[in-house]
Design a protein around this motif. Sequence first.
Motif, mmCIF file in Angstrom:
data_model
loop_
_atom_site.group_PDB
_atom_site.id
_atom_site.type_symbol
_atom_site.label_atom_id
_atom_site.label_comp_id
_atom_site.label_asym_id
_atom_site.label_seq_id
_atom_site.Cartn_x
_atom_site.Cartn_y
_atom_site.Cartn_z
ATOM 1 N N GLY A 50 5.906 6.160 -6.677
ATOM 2 C CA GLY A 50 6.304 7.107 -7.789
ATOM 3 C C GLY A 50 5.334 7.318 -9.144
ATOM 4 O O GLY A 50 5.736 7.512 -10.223
ATOM 5 N N PHE A 51 4.056 6.920 -8.673
ATOM 6 C CA PHE A 51 2.952 6.808 -9.758
ATOM 7 C C PHE A 51 2.237 8.224 -9.625
ATOM 8 O O PHE A 51 1.335 8.461 -10.387
ATOM 9 C CB PHE A 51 1.987 5.677 -9.683
ATOM 10 N N CYS A 52 2.560 9.077 -8.791
ATOM 11 C CA CYS A 52 1.780 10.236 -8.486
ATOM 12 C C CYS A 52 2.203 11.585 -9.536
ATOM 13 O O CYS A 52 1.817 12.440 -9.634
ATOM 14 C CB CYS A 52 1.671 10.759 -7.239
ATOM 15 N N THR A 56 2.072 10.929 0.511
ATOM 16 C CA THR A 56 1.206 11.968 0.716
ATOM 17 C C THR A 56 -0.141 11.741 -0.187
ATOM 18 O O THR A 56 -1.272 11.671 0.475
ATOM 19 C CB THR A 56 1.772 13.173 0.713
ATOM 20 N N LEU A 57 -0.106 11.930 -1.224
ATOM 21 C CA LEU A 57 -0.965 11.848 -2.285
ATOM 22 C C LEU A 57 -2.042 10.743 -2.120
ATOM 23 O O LEU A 57 -3.147 10.915 -1.997
ATOM 24 C CB LEU A 57 -0.581 11.999 -3.781
ATOM 25 N N CYS A 58 -1.301 9.571 -2.054
ATOM 26 C CA CYS A 58 -2.050 8.189 -2.063
ATOM 27 C C CYS A 58 -2.723 8.178 -0.719
ATOM 28 O O CYS A 58 -4.131 8.152 -0.725
ATOM 29 C CB CYS A 58 -1.172 7.014 -2.054
ATOM 30 N N ILE A 85 0.960 -1.047 -0.129
ATOM 31 C CA ILE A 85 0.002 -0.008 -0.039
ATOM 32 C C ILE A 85 0.860 1.174 0.046
ATOM 33 O O ILE A 85 1.888 1.449 0.840
ATOM 34 C CB ILE A 85 -0.966 -0.080 1.444
ATOM 35 N N CYS A 86 0.510 2.200 -0.946
ATOM 36 C CA CYS A 86 1.671 3.302 -1.137
ATOM 37 C C CYS A 86 1.204 4.026 0.175
ATOM 38 O O CYS A 86 -0.048 4.397 0.313
ATOM 39 C CB CYS A 86 1.226 3.872 -2.402
ATOM 40 N N SER A 87 1.957 4.871 1.190
ATOM 41 C CA SER A 87 1.615 5.625 2.103
ATOM 42 C C SER A 87 2.215 6.781 1.716
ATOM 43 O O SER A 87 2.444 7.760 2.766
ATOM 44 C CB SER A 87 2.040 5.062 3.368
#
Lengths: 401, 82
Positions: B44-46, B10-12, B6-8
Amino acid sequence: MLKKMENNTGNFYIDVASIQKEKHANEICGDVFLTKKVSAEDRTIIVLSDGLGSGIKANILASVTASMAVNFTSMNAPLAHTAEIILSTLPVDRERKVGYSSFTIIDIEAGGTIHFVEYGNPEILYFRENETLELKKTPVTIKNRFRLKQPLFYSNCTGRRNDRIVVCSDGISQSGIGSRAYPFGWGIKNVNAYIRDEISRHPGISSFDLCRKLLANAIANDTFKAKDDITAGVVYLREARRLMVCSGPPYDENKDTMLARDLDRFAGTKIICGGTTANIIAREMHREICTNLSHTSFQLPPVSSMDNIDLITEGILTLGKAHRLLEEGFKPDLVSKDPAVMLCNHFLLHDEIVFVVGTKVNEAHQDPSLPVELEIRRNVIKKIARELEDNYLKTININYI
Amino acid sequence: MTEITICSGTLCYIMGGADIFEIETKLSEMYNDKIRIKASTCLGFCEGENKQNPPCVMVGNELIPDATIEKIINHLKRLYTR
Ligand code: FES
């Protein structure tokens, strides 16, 4: 009441604390403890004054004395002159024909030279490596129209890292007077021995804690009803505790390596605020980041860890909350797992804090349709820095990369 | 063993990632020894060329953009009933 002031003088950090308790059944303490930082010269001046008697009158005498002593000393007035002015300003007590408060002045210069002036208070105790240092005292003569109850002494020495200076009012040294244990009071010799013992058992004891212990002992000697106003002040010349906080990717990617290397080599505690920043450093240092899943209940992303880094938090949300906590008046909470509290704990436990702020803007954070507004990193850090400097007396440096 | 990351970042986190941390309590026991749940700093996907809709979750090597617990569970079901 507890007071704390810190200042950084060359190769050591000056940690000053004091504690006071008024005589039993009095409303106000007749001792006054003042500290002043002369920033331009990097000097620290500390004064303890004990006003004759107790209560409000004593407090006024002591306040006048202490503020004059601090101000004249900071203006580099000759000592005899300062003493004369203080003595001639204060009213004379009719019965005892003495009119003053006693005072002790400690003036710590940037280079480490410390000047002491002692008049009437229990003698200054100077500790170095478990020994009590004898200060060579010179009596100061002043115009003889002043009737001195006691001689006025001047002494000096060069402070070294880990030295401690303890100054107290006679409420400490005479505590327990008339008791079976101390018919003549605790006595400065016993106070001295007690402090040496404390320091040898807790070599890193803070000024705060030593003050607290002295007060607790004095009050216990007085069977928990202070027989006099009590003040203990401690100065501890200790090594500065340094903290580096890196937050944000560098504007120029070519600086990534430099950022990672600077952080890695920093002599002190190391913190990263920001996942992307942590990723950069992990990549540059060939290390792994491990995110801790067990504390996800603080409305903040969880903390992570990496070798040789003391704390990794998310960036902007955590910094924002840390700022709010500092604004509200933060007290360290060493058990909390809240990332913002953990960050603030580090702020408070260090003396010199360097923020290395990457200036690359995360475009995605600027999207107006986000459910929460994300502040600009630089601004939050500036606010935190100001808060730490003004209200927590930290030495702050901000480097932008 | 499948890893759920799970990406933690900021944006996610603010785009719903915070809720995905609950997944452990919502998963059926049959997955107990089949999956491991992890968190990660920004995946890194944001931003940039690989931009995807947050929150991002990786199930094994596969990215789930716009992730919800439901989406992840459906994905797992597909994975394990194949
Ligand atoms: S914050 Fe999740 S991909 Fe960047």
